[in-house]
Write a protein that holds these residues in place. Structure first.
Motif, PDB file in Angstrom:
ATOM      1  N   UNK A  82       1.019  -1.370  -0.466  1.00  9.45           N
ATOM      2  CA  UNK A  82       0.164   0.034  -0.202  1.00  9.45           C
ATOM      3  C   UNK A  82       1.089   1.373   0.114  1.00  9.45           C
ATOM      4  N   UNK A  83       1.915   1.448   0.804  1.00  4.94           N
ATOM      5  CA  UNK A  83       3.175   2.400   1.153  1.00  4.94           C
ATOM      6  C   UNK A  83       3.581   2.570  -0.254  1.00  4.94           C
ATOM      7  N   UNK A  84       4.292   1.620  -1.099  1.00  8.35           N
ATOM      8  CA  UNK A  84       4.479   1.750  -2.422  1.00  8.35           C
ATOM      9  C   UNK A  84       3.672   1.994  -3.334  1.00  8.35           C
ATOM     10  N   UNK A  85       1.930   1.584  -3.412  1.00 12.22           N
ATOM     11  CA  UNK A  85       1.422   1.844  -4.237  1.00 12.22           C
ATOM     12  C   UNK A  85       1.103   3.534  -4.276  1.00 12.22           C
ATOM     13  N   UNK A  86       1.401   4.017  -3.436  1.00 13.38           N
ATOM     14  CA  UNK A  86       1.077   5.362  -2.766  1.00 13.38           C
ATOM     15  C   UNK A  86       2.370   6.010  -3.493  1.00 13.38           C
ATOM     16  N   UNK A  87       2.882   5.786  -2.890  1.00  6.94           N
ATOM     17  CA  UNK A  87       4.710   6.850  -3.920  1.00  6.94           C
ATOM     18  C   UNK A  87       4.249   6.521  -5.541  1.00  6.94           C
ATOM     19  N   UNK A  88       4.223   5.161  -5.912  1.00  9.81           N
ATOM     20  CA  UNK A  88       3.777   5.679  -6.940  1.00  9.81           C
ATOM     21  C   UNK A  88       2.615   6.203  -7.847  1.00  9.81           C
ATOM     22  N   UNK A  89       1.746   6.288  -6.818  1.00 12.25           N
ATOM     23  CA  UNK A  89       0.607   6.774  -7.474  1.00 12.25           C
ATOM     24  C   UNK A  89       1.155   8.846  -7.313  1.00 12.25           C
ATOM     25  N   UNK A  90       1.384   9.144  -6.445  1.00 11.25           N
ATOM     26  CA  UNK A  90       2.922  10.611  -6.360  1.00 11.25           C
ATOM     27  C   UNK A  90       3.639  10.278  -7.519  1.00 11.25           C
ATOM     28  N   UNK A  91       4.002   9.579  -7.890  1.00  5.43           N
ATOM     29  CA  UNK A  91       5.015   9.455  -8.989  1.00  5.43           C
ATOM     30  C   UNK A  91       4.011  10.025 -10.880  1.00  5.43           C
ATOM     31  N   UNK A  92       3.195   9.166 -10.413  1.00  3.47           N
ATOM     32  CA  UNK A  92       2.382   9.321 -11.708  1.00  3.47           C
ATOM     33  C   UNK A  92       1.484  10.484 -11.811  1.00  3.47           C
ATOM     34  N   UNK A  93       1.126  10.956 -10.759  1.00  3.10           N
ATOM     35  CA  UNK A  93       0.679  11.934 -11.117  1.00  3.10           C
ATOM     36  C   UNK A  93       1.919  13.544 -11.498  1.00  3.10           C
ATOM     37  N   UNK A  94       2.927  13.052 -10.650  1.00  8.01           N
ATOM     38  CA  UNK A  94       3.955  14.364 -11.081  1.00  8.01           C
ATOM     39  C   UNK A  94       4.028  13.960 -12.042  1.00  8.01           C
ATOM     40  N   UNK A  95       4.586  12.860 -13.228  1.00  9.79           N
ATOM     41  CA  UNK A  95       5.201  12.925 -14.235  1.00  9.79           C
ATOM     42  C   UNK A  95       3.397  13.143 -15.148  1.00  9.79           C
ATOM     43  N   UNK A  96       2.259  13.236 -15.484  1.00  9.77           N
ATOM     44  CA  UNK A  96       1.223  13.395 -16.023  1.00  9.77           C
ATOM     45  C   UNK A  96       1.102  15.847 -15.886  1.00  9.77           C
ATOM     46  N   UNK A  97       1.503  15.527 -14.882  1.00  3.40           N
ATOM     47  CA  UNK A  97       1.822  17.016 -13.947  1.00  3.40           C
ATOM     48  C   UNK A  97       2.685  17.774 -15.089  1.00  3.40           C
ATOM     49  N   UNK A  98       3.407  17.351 -15.172  1.00  2.00           N
ATOM     50  CA  UNK A  98       4.503  17.884 -15.697  1.00  2.00           C
ATOM     51  C   UNK A  98       4.238  17.543 -17.671  1.00  2.00           C
ATOM     52  N   UNK A  99       4.645  17.046 -17.531  1.00  2.63           N
ATOM     53  CA  UNK A  99       3.524  16.739 -19.334  1.00  2.63           C
ATOM     54  C   UNK A  99       2.726  17.875 -19.578  1.00  2.63           C
ATOM     55  N   UNK A 100       1.470  18.316 -18.790  1.00  2.87           N
ATOM     56  CA  UNK A 100       0.882  18.915 -19.206  1.00  2.87           C
ATOM     57  C   UNK A 100       1.539  20.158 -19.327  1.00  2.87           C
ATOM     58  N   UNK A 101       2.371  20.760 -18.276  1.00  2.85           N
ATOM     59  CA  UNK A 101       2.740  21.662 -17.989  1.00  2.85           C
ATOM     60  C   UNK A 101       3.347  22.157 -19.315  1.00  2.85           C
ATOM     61  N   UNK A 102       4.630  21.159 -19.964  1.00  3.52           N
ATOM     62  CA  UNK A 102       4.851  21.641 -21.313  1.00  3.52           C
ATOM     63  C   UNK A 102       4.625  21.441 -22.196  1.00  3.52           C
ATOM     64  N   UNK A 103       2.899  21.189 -22.384  1.00  6.51           N
ATOM     65  CA  UNK A 103       2.385  20.882 -23.523  1.00  6.51           C
ATOM     66  C   UNK A 103       0.849  21.971 -23.145  1.00  6.51           C
ATOM     67  N   UNK A 104       1.437  23.014 -22.296  1.00  9.76           N
ATOM     68  CA  UNK A 104       0.765  23.872 -22.772  1.00  9.76           C
ATOM     69  C   UNK A 104       1.837  25.299 -23.195  1.00  9.76           C
TER      70      UNK A 104
END
Length: 181
Positions: free
Chosen positions: A111-133
């Motif tokens: 569960x703890x590892x999954x939470x870290x994975x979700x944080x990473x996925x969210x950060x990667x998607x947010x980074x891509x959205x920023x560059x796409x804008x």
């Protein structure tokens, strides 16, 4: 086309999770029986080893390939499979699994590892959205030459060419009717 920056904090986290995946995968593959016995799930040894292979492949994907987002989502899906397997090992009552507490510890770690994975996925998607804008740079007015092409045309015509750099006479173009020479 997906955007990714291999020097961003989110990508650094993704690469760290890649190394973590490889480490966990090797442990599950090499010590699957011991891990299964520790959790009281001896009948799941083969499945744990298969999960180890999955972890290694995901870790290599995170480290070696360009865009880490699909591989992070693969880790999250794998974590869900791990939790489903561990939930079966956490049966209530000590007569079902005398080592259910160990399975609960493993479940908490996943569960703890999954939470870290979700944080990473969210950060990667947010980074891509920023560059796409950001606006797309317009390089249509550039030729790649330091000066206008017309100013450079013929500029090297009078440069001396060393004898060893010249085309041999036999290979030079000869108009019809003239012997080489």
């Amino acid at each position: 086309m997906a955007y990714y920056d291999r020097s961003s904090p989110a990508d650094t986290l993704a690469r760290g999770l890649g190394w973590f995946s490889i480490g966990i995968g090797v442990a599950e593959l090499m010590a699957g029986r011991s891990i299964a016995r520790w959790m009281g799930m001896e009948d799941e040894t083969t499945l744990i080893r298969a999960y180890g292979v999955r972890e290694i492949v995901t870790g290599v994907g995170l480290l070696a390939l360009g865009d880490p987002k699909p591989w992070i989502w693969s880790r999250i899906a794998g974590d869900a499979a791990d939790m489903a397997t561990l939930a079966a090992g956490m049966a209530s009552g000590s007569k079902d699994n005398p080592r259910a507490d160990n399975a609960r510890i493993a479940f908490g770690a996943v569960v703890a590892t999954t939470a870290l994975d979700l944080v990473c996925a969210r950060a990667l998607h947010r980074e891509e959205a920023r560059y796409r804008s950001l606006p797309v740079p317009d390089y249509s007015d550039r030729s790649g030459f330091p000066r206008p092409v017309s100013a450079m045309r013929g500029a090297a015509g009078d440069a001396p060419i060393a004898e060893d750099m010249r085309t041999p006479a036999i290979l030079r173009f000869q108009p019809a009717g003239r012997p080489p020479g």
